[in-house]
Design a protein around this motif. Sequence first.
Motif, mmCIF file in Angstrom:
data_model
loop_
_atom_site.group_PDB
_atom_site.id
_atom_site.type_symbol
_atom_site.label_atom_id
_atom_site.label_comp_id
_atom_site.label_asym_id
_atom_site.label_seq_id
_atom_site.Cartn_x
_atom_site.Cartn_y
_atom_site.Cartn_z
ATOM 1 N N LEU A 340 0.799 -1.223 0.000
ATOM 2 C CA LEU A 340 0.000 0.000 0.000
ATOM 3 C C LEU A 340 0.834 1.276 0.000
ATOM 4 O O LEU A 340 0.300 2.374 -0.184
ATOM 5 N N GLY A 341 2.122 1.124 0.304
ATOM 6 C CA GLY A 341 2.988 2.298 0.325
ATOM 7 C C GLY A 341 2.874 3.137 1.579
ATOM 8 O O GLY A 341 3.294 4.306 1.591
ATOM 9 N N VAL A 342 2.316 2.578 2.643
ATOM 10 C CA VAL A 342 2.196 3.310 3.902
ATOM 11 C C VAL A 342 2.428 2.340 5.055
ATOM 12 O O VAL A 342 2.048 1.168 4.988
ATOM 13 N N ARG A 343 3.091 2.835 6.086
ATOM 14 C CA ARG A 343 3.413 1.994 7.242
ATOM 15 C C ARG A 343 2.243 2.031 8.230
ATOM 16 O O ARG A 343 1.835 3.100 8.677
ATOM 17 N N LEU A 344 1.686 0.881 8.555
ATOM 18 C CA LEU A 344 0.548 0.792 9.459
ATOM 19 C C LEU A 344 0.828 -0.183 10.588
ATOM 20 O O LEU A 344 1.547 -1.175 10.404
ATOM 21 N N VAL A 345 0.234 0.080 11.756
ATOM 22 C CA VAL A 345 0.205 -0.915 12.822
ATOM 23 C C VAL A 345 -1.219 -1.152 13.324
ATOM 24 O O VAL A 345 -1.488 -2.131 14.015
ATOM 25 N N ASP A 346 -2.138 -0.267 12.983
ATOM 26 C CA ASP A 346 -3.526 -0.328 13.422
ATOM 27 C C ASP A 346 -4.345 -1.193 12.464
ATOM 28 O O ASP A 346 -4.552 -0.840 11.302
ATOM 29 N N GLY A 347 -4.827 -2.343 12.970
ATOM 30 C CA GLY A 347 -5.616 -3.240 12.140
ATOM 31 C C GLY A 347 -6.914 -2.623 11.668
ATOM 32 O O GLY A 347 -7.378 -2.899 10.558
ATOM 33 N N PHE A 348 -7.532 -1.770 12.496
ATOM 34 C CA PHE A 348 -8.766 -1.104 12.086
ATOM 35 C C PHE A 348 -8.522 -0.132 10.934
ATOM 36 O O PHE A 348 -9.356 0.019 10.044
ATOM 37 N N GLU A 349 -7.391 0.544 10.962
ATOM 38 C CA GLU A 349 -7.077 1.474 9.885
ATOM 39 C C GLU A 349 -6.913 0.734 8.563
ATOM 40 O O GLU A 349 -7.359 1.202 7.511
ATOM 41 N N LEU A 350 -6.286 -0.433 8.624
ATOM 42 C CA LEU A 350 -6.118 -1.245 7.428
ATOM 43 C C LEU A 350 -7.477 -1.630 6.845
ATOM 44 O O LEU A 350 -7.683 -1.598 5.628
ATOM 45 N N SER A 352 -10.630 -0.106 7.588
ATOM 46 C CA SER A 352 -11.531 0.994 7.264
ATOM 47 C C SER A 352 -11.025 1.841 6.104
ATOM 48 O O SER A 352 -11.814 2.327 5.284
ATOM 49 N N ARG A 353 -9.718 2.031 6.027
ATOM 50 C CA ARG A 353 -9.183 2.921 4.986
ATOM 51 C C ARG A 353 -8.886 2.181 3.692
ATOM 52 O O ARG A 353 -9.056 2.732 2.591
ATOM 53 N N TYR A 354 -8.443 0.927 3.804
ATOM 54 C CA TYR A 354 -7.996 0.203 2.604
ATOM 55 C C TYR A 354 -8.839 -1.029 2.288
ATOM 56 O O TYR A 354 -8.549 -1.746 1.334
ATOM 57 N N GLN A 355 -9.863 -1.284 3.105
ATOM 58 C CA GLN A 355 -10.760 -2.430 2.903
ATOM 59 C C GLN A 355 -10.005 -3.748 2.805
ATOM 60 O O GLN A 355 -10.316 -4.641 2.017
ATOM 61 N N VAL A 356 -8.974 -3.865 3.625
ATOM 62 C CA VAL A 356 -8.186 -5.094 3.693
ATOM 63 C C VAL A 356 -8.292 -5.645 5.116
ATOM 64 O O VAL A 356 -7.983 -4.940 6.082
ATOM 65 N N THR A 357 -8.744 -6.897 5.241
ATOM 66 C CA THR A 357 -8.850 -7.526 6.555
ATOM 67 C C THR A 357 -7.636 -8.421 6.797
ATOM 68 O O THR A 357 -7.413 -9.378 6.052
ATOM 69 N N PRO A 358 -6.823 -8.117 7.795
ATOM 70 C CA PRO A 358 -5.642 -8.947 8.061
ATOM 71 C C PRO A 358 -6.035 -10.338 8.539
ATOM 72 O O PRO A 358 -7.100 -10.532 9.135
ATOM 73 N N ALA A 359 -5.167 -11.284 8.287
ATOM 74 C CA ALA A 359 -5.396 -12.656 8.746
ATOM 75 C C ALA A 359 -5.180 -12.731 10.259
ATOM 76 O O ALA A 359 -4.574 -11.849 10.862
ATOM 77 N N ASP A 360 -5.668 -13.816 10.858
ATOM 78 C CA ASP A 360 -5.543 -13.979 12.303
ATOM 79 C C ASP A 360 -4.092 -13.906 12.763
ATOM 80 O O ASP A 360 -3.784 -13.261 13.767
ATOM 81 N N ASP A 361 -3.208 -14.594 12.021
ATOM 82 C CA ASP A 361 -1.814 -14.634 12.463
ATOM 83 C C ASP A 361 -1.070 -13.340 12.144
ATOM 84 O O ASP A 361 0.137 -13.231 12.416
ATOM 85 N N GLU A 362 -1.762 -12.358 11.582
ATOM 86 C CA GLU A 362 -1.140 -11.057 11.335
ATOM 87 C C GLU A 362 -1.454 -10.046 12.443
ATOM 88 O O GLU A 362 -1.064 -8.891 12.366
ATOM 89 N N ILE A 363 -2.156 -10.515 13.481
ATOM 90 C CA ILE A 363 -2.454 -9.677 14.644
ATOM 91 C C ILE A 363 -1.620 -10.157 15.822
ATOM 92 O O ILE A 363 -1.755 -11.293 16.267
ATOM 93 N N ILE A 364 -0.750 -9.293 16.330
ATOM 94 C CA ILE A 364 0.096 -9.684 17.461
ATOM 95 C C ILE A 364 -0.649 -9.561 18.782
ATOM 96 O O ILE A 364 -0.331 -10.220 19.766
ATOM 97 N N GLY A 365 -1.650 -8.701 18.820
ATOM 98 C CA GLY A 365 -2.425 -8.505 20.042
ATOM 99 C C GLY A 365 -3.333 -7.306 19.900
ATOM 100 O O GLY A 365 -3.518 -6.763 18.805
ATOM 101 N N TRP A 366 -3.904 -6.893 21.002
ATOM 102 C CA TRP A 366 -4.843 -5.775 21.027
ATOM 103 C C TRP A 366 -4.405 -4.782 22.095
ATOM 104 O O TRP A 366 -3.855 -5.170 23.117
ATOM 105 N N VAL A 367 -4.656 -3.514 21.859
ATOM 106 C CA VAL A 367 -4.316 -2.505 22.851
ATOM 107 C C VAL A 367 -5.578 -1.773 23.288
ATOM 108 O O VAL A 367 -6.423 -1.413 22.468
ATOM 109 N N LYS A 368 -5.732 -1.633 24.592
ATOM 110 C CA LYS A 368 -6.753 -0.741 25.152
ATOM 111 C C LYS A 368 -6.047 0.587 25.404
ATOM 112 O O LYS A 368 -5.222 0.706 26.311
ATOM 113 N N LEU A 369 -6.355 1.582 24.578
ATOM 114 C CA LEU A 369 -5.591 2.826 24.556
ATOM 115 C C LEU A 369 -6.477 4.016 24.908
ATOM 116 O O LEU A 369 -7.575 4.166 24.376
ATOM 117 N N THR A 370 -5.987 4.848 25.806
ATOM 118 C CA THR A 370 -6.693 6.089 26.124
ATOM 119 C C THR A 370 -6.624 7.020 24.924
ATOM 120 O O THR A 370 -5.544 7.413 24.488
#
Length: 501
Positions: A340-350, A352-370
């Motif tokens: 995509l030419g952009v560095r991402l770490v947020d699975g939701f951004e991938l 919502s913005r690019y309509q690409v759903t990462p595979a299960d093994d492409e998620i290292i974990g989840w963050v509860k962030l303020t």
Amino acid sequence: MNRNFCRPLSKAVSVIAVITLLCLSGPNFVSAQENSNAGSLEYLDSMMDFIQDNYRDDVSDRQLLEGALKGMFAGLDDYSVFFTPDEASDFISDMQGEYFGIGVMISKAGDYVLVTKVFPASPAEAAGIVPGDRIVAVDGENIIGTAIYNASALIKGEAGTTVALEIIRGGQQGVIKVEAVRGPVRVNPVSYEINNEIGYIKIDVFNANTAEFLAPVMEDMEDRNISKIILDLRGNPGGEVNEVVAAGRYFIPKGLITRLDFKSEEAEDREYYSDLEKVRYELVVLINGMSASASEILAGAVQDTGAGVLVGTRTFGKSRVQNVIPLLTPEASEKYQKRLGVRLVDGFELISRYQVTPADDEIIGWVKLTTGEYFTPAGRTIDGVGLTPDVVVEDPVLLNGISVYNVSRLTVKSKPTLHTESVDVFNAEKILQMLDYDLDEPDMKYDVKTVRAVATFQKDMGLYSYGVLDFTTQSALNRELERLIKETDKQYAKAVELLDS
């Protein structure tokens, strides 16, 4: 517990959109920038190499990275935290108000795990488990003396799997073996009763089921022409904004309930309103130091709008808002950067913005962030400060080590006698201990010492003193429990006084 929370991620996304804490799900909160400090990344790589070369035991890159992520988010504030996929599953299930298990409430009774409640239409009910059963083994593993959370973890599991329990039931000899097929169990956080034309509603948490379970309660209040309500938010740690707003709309007059303000320019600030044209109830809200977050939204709105009176002690003071966000693995981040030419770490951004759903093994974990904070209708932020009640009344105290909230009323359905065991005996022993009668630690066993305590109680109450826990004695114990609640829980007593005046 379903350990495969992130499979498939598309389903997880729909869940997260509902249960993010105090806000609606929004993208783009954690995306990395191209100009990240290369020196810091090289240093992190070098540190991982250092550990790999010198640490005595084997450790994987994944373990080191998870540890680094935990440290990063833990250093932000008290509410931001990194979850591994399994940890995220547990957290999300709690907030969603649904888990996979058999549908029982358990507590410790001496060394035993005691079933205190069986949910209707649950796998436990279908298997014939009843309140008062003591679980001594789970899938062959002895749990006598084990911690309650360990027992709970063993009983929970993936939907459709079978758990084998060994139980001891009062009045029966030997161990009873039962099997239950785990299924979805929905947690109802709302309880209520009506006493002397005053409705009492307790909300334990604002999980995803709160509004659904609160609706019939409010219908019953209306059908019975109840105009005075005590809303108990003591010990309520918060939950979801949609749920607390739905609850607030029964009580808050037309206007603003709360406003959410986010740091990210791409996250839309939110305002939530009530459309209640006429306030129906005289309202007292009970609060204490463990009333936090979403419960403070409701209590703050009640106070700011004059919809009711706050009684109790100062609340916790948390107005910060969290989102729960999936994070890509380093490999996935690099993969999508090339594509995509952009560095991402947020699975939701991938997604919502690019309509690409990462595979299960492409998620290292989840963050509860303020990600933001909320404000009361008057524009107050109570973070670190809390809400000061309109009427300050100190918290209830323990009676001989027992809280009145941990005691249930006796059912008045059976008459326990010597050497029998039941939940009614357990609660009778607790009431007697609070009343300072001489008996051993409550353990649901109707032994000689408990019989003597009951006989003494019967004599003191002017009843026939013969030590049988008959219906008249159970009713007398229930009345004493009500008296203790009123005497010990001065916050509740003050609420009744205010509504009766």
